[in-house]
Design an enzyme around this catalytic site. Structure first.
Site, PDB file in Angstrom:
ATOM      1  CG  MET A 295      -1.899  -1.217   1.120  1.00 56.29           C
ATOM      2  SD  MET A 295      -3.453  -0.959   1.967  1.00 56.29           S
ATOM      3  CE  MET A 295      -2.906  -0.798   3.636  1.00 56.29           C
ATOM      4  N   GLY A 296       2.139   1.076  -0.403  1.00 56.51           N
ATOM      5  CA  GLY A 296       3.025   2.230  -0.542  1.00 56.51           C
ATOM      6  C   GLY A 296       3.560   2.745   0.780  1.00 56.51           C
TER       7      GLY A 296
ATOM      8  CG  LEU B 173       7.242   1.485  -1.183  1.00 55.67           C
ATOM      9  CD1 LEU B 173       8.021   1.160  -2.463  1.00 55.67           C
ATOM     10  CD2 LEU B 173       6.337   0.318  -0.811  1.00 55.67           C
ATOM     11  CG  HIS B 174       8.501   0.207   5.738  1.00 49.42           C
ATOM     12  ND1 HIS B 174       8.817  -1.131   5.751  1.00 49.42           N
ATOM     13  CD2 HIS B 174       7.164   0.282   5.920  1.00 49.42           C
ATOM     14  CE1 HIS B 174       7.728  -1.836   5.969  1.00 49.42           C
ATOM     15  NE2 HIS B 174       6.698  -1.007   6.063  1.00 49.42           N
TER      16      HIS B 174
ATOM     17  CG  HIS C 283       7.000  -1.942   1.934  1.00 47.38           C
ATOM     18  ND1 HIS C 283       6.791  -0.759   2.591  1.00 47.38           N
ATOM     19  CD2 HIS C 283       5.850  -2.653   2.088  1.00 47.38           C
ATOM     20  CE1 HIS C 283       5.575  -0.740   3.115  1.00 47.38           C
ATOM     21  NE2 HIS C 283       4.986  -1.871   2.833  1.00 47.38           N
TER      22      HIS C 283
ATOM     23  CD  GLN D 130      -6.252  -3.690   2.647  1.00 44.85           C
ATOM     24  OE1 GLN D 130      -6.077  -4.220   1.545  1.00 44.85           O
ATOM     25  NE2 GLN D 130      -5.352  -3.763   3.612  1.00 44.85           N
TER      26      GLN D 130
ATOM     27  CG  ASP E 157       0.536  -7.361   7.752  1.00 41.74           C
ATOM     28  OD1 ASP E 157      -0.140  -6.626   8.476  1.00 41.74           O
ATOM     29  OD2 ASP E 157       1.526  -6.940   7.121  1.00 41.74           O
TER      30      ASP E 157
ATOM     31  CD  GLN F  48      -2.271  -8.730   4.431  1.00 41.18           C
ATOM     32  OE1 GLN F  48      -3.097  -7.859   4.585  1.00 41.18           O
ATOM     33  NE2 GLN F  48      -1.017  -8.472   4.095  1.00 41.18           N
TER      34      GLN F  48
HETATM   35  P1  AMP Z   1       1.601  -3.014   3.418  1.00 39.27           P
HETATM   36  O1  AMP Z   1       2.103  -1.959   2.493  1.00 39.27           O
HETATM   37  O2  AMP Z   1       1.630  -2.620   4.857  1.00 39.27           O
HETATM   38  O3  AMP Z   1       0.287  -3.580   2.983  1.00 39.27           O
HETATM   39  O4  AMP Z   1       2.645  -4.197   3.319  1.00 39.27           O
HETATM   40  C1  AMP Z   1       2.982  -4.801   2.099  1.00 39.27           C
HETATM   41  C2  AMP Z   1       3.665  -6.104   2.370  1.00 39.27           C
HETATM   42  O5  AMP Z   1       4.857  -5.869   3.113  1.00 39.27           O
HETATM   43  C3  AMP Z   1       2.795  -7.053   3.205  1.00 39.27           C
HETATM   44  O6  AMP Z   1       2.953  -8.377   2.726  1.00 39.27           O
HETATM   45  C4  AMP Z   1       3.364  -6.878   4.581  1.00 39.27           C
HETATM   46  O7  AMP Z   1       3.171  -8.002   5.418  1.00 39.27           O
HETATM   47  C5  AMP Z   1       4.835  -6.683   4.271  1.00 39.27           C
HETATM   48  N1  AMP Z   1       5.484  -6.020   5.397  1.00 39.27           N
HETATM   49  C6  AMP Z   1       5.129  -4.827   5.939  1.00 39.27           C
HETATM   50  N2  AMP Z   1       5.920  -4.564   7.006  1.00 39.27           N
HETATM   51  C7  AMP Z   1       6.768  -5.604   7.134  1.00 39.27           C
HETATM   52  C8  AMP Z   1       7.827  -5.935   8.048  1.00 39.27           C
HETATM   53  N3  AMP Z   1       8.148  -5.127   9.049  1.00 39.27           N
HETATM   54  N4  AMP Z   1       8.487  -7.094   7.869  1.00 39.27           N
HETATM   55  C9  AMP Z   1       8.153  -7.923   6.840  1.00 39.27           C
HETATM   56  N5  AMP Z   1       7.180  -7.676   5.956  1.00 39.27           N
HETATM   57  C10 AMP Z   1       6.504  -6.538   6.093  1.00 39.27           C
END
Ligand code: AMP
Length: 282
Positions: free
Chosen positions: A30-31, A33-34, A37, A61, A152, A155
């Site tokens: 969902m952008g 980005l860190h 990601h 969602q 997640d 998820q």
């Molecule tokens: P999001 O943008 O939060 O929907 O995350 C996108 C993907 O990155 C999802 O599959 C998250 O589970 C994964 N993700 C987000 N934060 C982390 C993290 N700290 N460690 C590992 N995967 C992550």
């Protein structure tokens, strides 16, 4: 990096690549980005010929409109980060590309128990929305591998179930949770915390470690209550602390000393809702 905004253009491009025997990995995000990601994207790049990262803040969602509106967006910086690591493709769709028939009549995914427990109980409809967007992304991108973070955890289980229901052949690649120095799980939502809040938010990780240290066979309720008290003392508003069967996410009342257990926490700090989890038994 090629940026696609139209689903049809991306599908056509991917189908050409598939016809040439290329392997495709997909990283839905969902952008905002860190580095977690970015690690997912890097892993997809090494394990596939083409890595497709998608950025789409999926409205269906979010059960809370304020949460949706406050969701951070840093598109220019996201594109730079992806370009810097050499990501092959970014899919950056508008809502109408994902949901061409609108969102008024959502499909129903019979994912059972997972729909209504933990995150599902606290965010009604959330996982139906997750299933819908991932279903659409799989139809558009047709990847061999789908990269999902274990931060997640529920998820990942929900998407696994959806993939079984829809009989997709894609392989889920679960990626371990990446954490900041103090243990706070990397998350787009962290950027909404103050400097102090970010420090304080390590309390979730510390509570997971507390559960891991003190888990013993027998009743679990008291330990869960202690964890809630610990989080409350650290300034969190707690949604839940649950110790679950790692394979099913059912919530046992006691532990036989054998079953693999995972602790899951959702709690808010400075009005920012954070989730995390950890396997707490060997
Ligand atoms: P999001 O943008 O939060 O929907 O995350 C996108 C993907 O990155 C999802 O599959 C998250 O589970 C994964 N993700 C987000 N934060 C982390 C993290 N700290 N460690 C590992 N995967 C992550």
């Amino acid at each position: 990096m090629i940026i696609f905004k139209k689903a049809q253009d991306l599908t056509q491009y991917i189908e050409n690549q598939l016809n040439n025997g290329k392997k495709v990995g997909c990283i839905p995000t969902m952008g905002a980005l860190h580095y977690a990601h970015i690690e997912l994207v890097k892993q997809a790049m090494t394990e596939n010929d083409i890595a497709v990262c998608s950025i789409f803040v999926n409205p269906v969602q979010f059960n809370n409109i304020t949460d949706f509106e406050k969701y951070p967006s840093t598109i220019a910086a996201d594109i730079l980060q992806l370009e810097n690591i050499g990501c092959d493709i970014l899919f950056l769709p508008e809502t109408a590309e994902i949901y061409p028939d609108g969102t008024a009549n959502p499909p129903y995914y019979p994912i059972g128990y997972l729909d209504n427990t933990l995150e599902g109980a606290h965010r009604p409809g959330h996982f139906q929305g997750v299933c819908w967007v991932v279903d659409r992304l799989l139809q558009i991108i047709k990847p061999h591998k789908l990269y999902l973070g274990l931060k997640d955890y529920q998820q990942v289980m929900v998407i696994k179930k959806m993939i079984q229901l829809k009989k997709y052949e894609v392989q889920i690649i679960p990626v371990n949770t990446l954490r900041e120095a103090g243990g706070l799980a990397a998350s787009s939502r962290n950027m909404r915390l103050s400097t102090n809040g970010r420090q304080q938010a390590t309390g979730i990780y510390e509570t997971l470690l507390f559960l891991k240290k003190h888990i013993k066979p027998g009743e679990l309720k008291e330990l869960e209550q202690q964890a809630v008290a610990l989080l409350t003392l650290k300034g969190f508003k707690v949604d839940y602390v649950e110790i679950a069967d790692e394979a099913t996410l059912t919530l046992p009342e006691s532990w036989d000393g054998k079953k693999k257990l995972r602790a899951l926490i959702a709690a808010s700090l400075e009005d920012v809702r954070l989730i995390d989890n950890m396997q707490i038994t060997e």
